[in-house]
Design a protein around this motif. Structure first.
Motif, short mmCIF file in Angstrom:
data_model
loop_
_atom_site.label_atom_id
_atom_site.label_comp_id
_atom_site.label_asym_id
_atom_site.label_seq_id
_atom_site.Cartn_x
_atom_site.Cartn_y
_atom_site.Cartn_z
N VAL A 85 7.92 1.06 -2.59
CA VAL A 85 6.77 0.16 -2.42
C VAL A 85 6.89 -1.09 -3.28
CG1 VAL A 85 5.21 2.03 -1.75
CG2 VAL A 85 5.46 1.44 -4.17
N ASN A 86 7.84 -1.13 -4.21
CA ASN A 86 8.02 -2.33 -5.02
C ASN A 86 8.77 -3.44 -4.27
OD1 ASN A 86 6.73 -1.28 -7.29
ND2 ASN A 86 8.60 -0.34 -8.08
N ALA A 146 8.63 -6.48 -10.97
CA ALA A 146 7.22 -6.29 -10.61
C ALA A 146 6.32 -7.17 -11.45
CB ALA A 146 6.84 -4.82 -10.78
N ASN A 147 5.18 -7.51 -10.88
CA ASN A 147 4.14 -8.23 -11.60
C ASN A 147 2.93 -7.32 -11.77
OD1 ASN A 147 5.57 -10.73 -11.71
ND2 ASN A 147 5.05 -11.08 -9.56
N GLU A 178 -3.13 -5.65 -4.85
CA GLU A 178 -1.78 -5.45 -4.33
C GLU A 178 -0.87 -4.88 -5.42
OE1 GLU A 178 -0.60 -5.85 -1.32
OE2 GLU A 178 -2.47 -6.59 -0.44
N ASP A 179 0.01 -3.98 -5.01
CA ASP A 179 1.09 -3.47 -5.88
C ASP A 179 0.61 -2.66 -7.07
OD1 ASP A 179 2.94 -4.76 -4.22
OD2 ASP A 179 2.73 -6.63 -5.35
N GLU A 180 -0.61 -2.13 -7.02
CA GLU A 180 -1.05 -1.31 -8.13
C GLU A 180 -0.52 0.11 -7.99
OE1 GLU A 180 -3.94 -0.13 -5.01
OE2 GLU A 180 -2.92 -1.96 -5.58
N ASN A 222 0.29 -1.02 -13.08
CA ASN A 222 1.56 -0.58 -12.51
C ASN A 222 2.60 -0.61 -13.63
OD1 ASN A 222 2.32 -3.27 -12.82
ND2 ASN A 222 2.15 -3.78 -10.65
N THR A 223 3.86 -0.49 -13.29
CA THR A 223 4.90 -0.40 -14.32
C THR A 223 5.05 -1.71 -15.10
OG1 THR A 223 6.56 -0.98 -12.66
CG2 THR A 223 6.20 1.36 -13.06
N ALA A 224 4.59 -2.81 -14.52
CA ALA A 224 4.74 -4.11 -15.19
C ALA A 224 3.59 -4.42 -16.13
CB ALA A 224 4.87 -5.21 -14.15
N GLY A 225 2.48 -3.71 -16.02
CA GLY A 225 1.35 -4.00 -16.89
C GLY A 225 0.03 -3.65 -16.24
#
Length: 236
Positions: A85-86, A146-147, A178-180, A222-225
């Motif tokens: 999904v990243n 990732a952001n 998005e992207d959480e 997420n993994t980025a923060g």
């Protein structure tokens, strides 16, 4: 067979010429033509083509095509630039469509060929068919950086106070990000719940006396923060 066929025709012609009424022997021109025909048949090196050659070739091609590995889908499925999904979304494959499988990435992703280009789908959404054992194992592209999710925006919050029991029903709603990877619910600066990605609501019942308040916020991570919503204060 072809040579024999021409030979018999020429011989028959020659024989007929020999037996024409009033003729004791074939004319020189007839005999010469027949001899040339026979010689041409004997000298022709071309084999007679099999009448089923074309059909056999077509059948082999059809069989080979039907053995190609394909993926079919029962639900709308995201196809991305990599196995996860990243990675960015390339296209969505609709239910009932089949696409050719061109690669496998362990443990559970397929690389498929679509009108939008090659992309990756999760194996849990795929029904494979054809010569799956012949599919090559491929290497995944580098994971994109990732952001952290954007700040969560609380859309609605409610509190219902039951003064007879000193309990309050709290409801919080927010827009999905998005992207959480997931969400955390914070009450009075303490994380009280971990929620999965795509969640947009949280409810709980707490003890809250008349005149007391509770502060809530929602963190997307997420993994980025991570990023947090503003804190709202609810009271009875």
């Amino acid at each position: 067979m072809k040579k024999l066929f021409y030979f018999l025709i020429a011989a028959s012609f020659l024989f007929s010429a020999c037996n024409l009424p009033g003729s004791g022997s074939p004319s020189p021109s007839v005999a010469t033509a027949a001899a040339l025909t026979v010689q041409a048949a004997l000298d022709d090196p071309s084999p007679l083509a099999s009448p089923t050659a074309a059909n056999n070739s077509s059948g082999a091609s059809t069989s080979a095509a039907s053995s190609n590995p394909f993926a079919s889908f029962e639900d709308v499925t995201n196809c991305r630039t990599g196995p996860g999904v990243n990675y960015e979304l390339v296209t969505q494959i609709q239910p009932g469509f089949s696409v050719e499988i061109v690669g496998y990435y362990p443990p559970s992703h397929w690389l498929v060929s679509t009108d939008a280009g090659p992309c990756w789908v999760a194996g849990e959404f795929v029904t494979p068919s054809g010569s799956v054992s012949a599919i090559p194992t491929v290497t995944a592209p580098p994971t994109p950086k990732a952001n952290a999710p954007e700040n969560v925006s609380l859309q609605k919050w409610d509190i219902f106070c039951d003064y007879a029991t000193n309990e309050a029903d709290v409801t919080l709603s927010w827009s999905d990000k998005e992207d959480e990877t997931g969400y955390r619910v914070v009450r009075n600066d303490v994380v009280i719940a971990e929620l999965s990605a795509n969640t947009t609501q949280f409810k709980e019942k707490i003890t809250l006396l008349s005149g007391q308040t509770a502060g809530y916020s929602i963190i997307a991570y997420n993994t980025a923060g991570s990023n947090s919503s503003k804190t709202i204060v609810l009271g009875c």
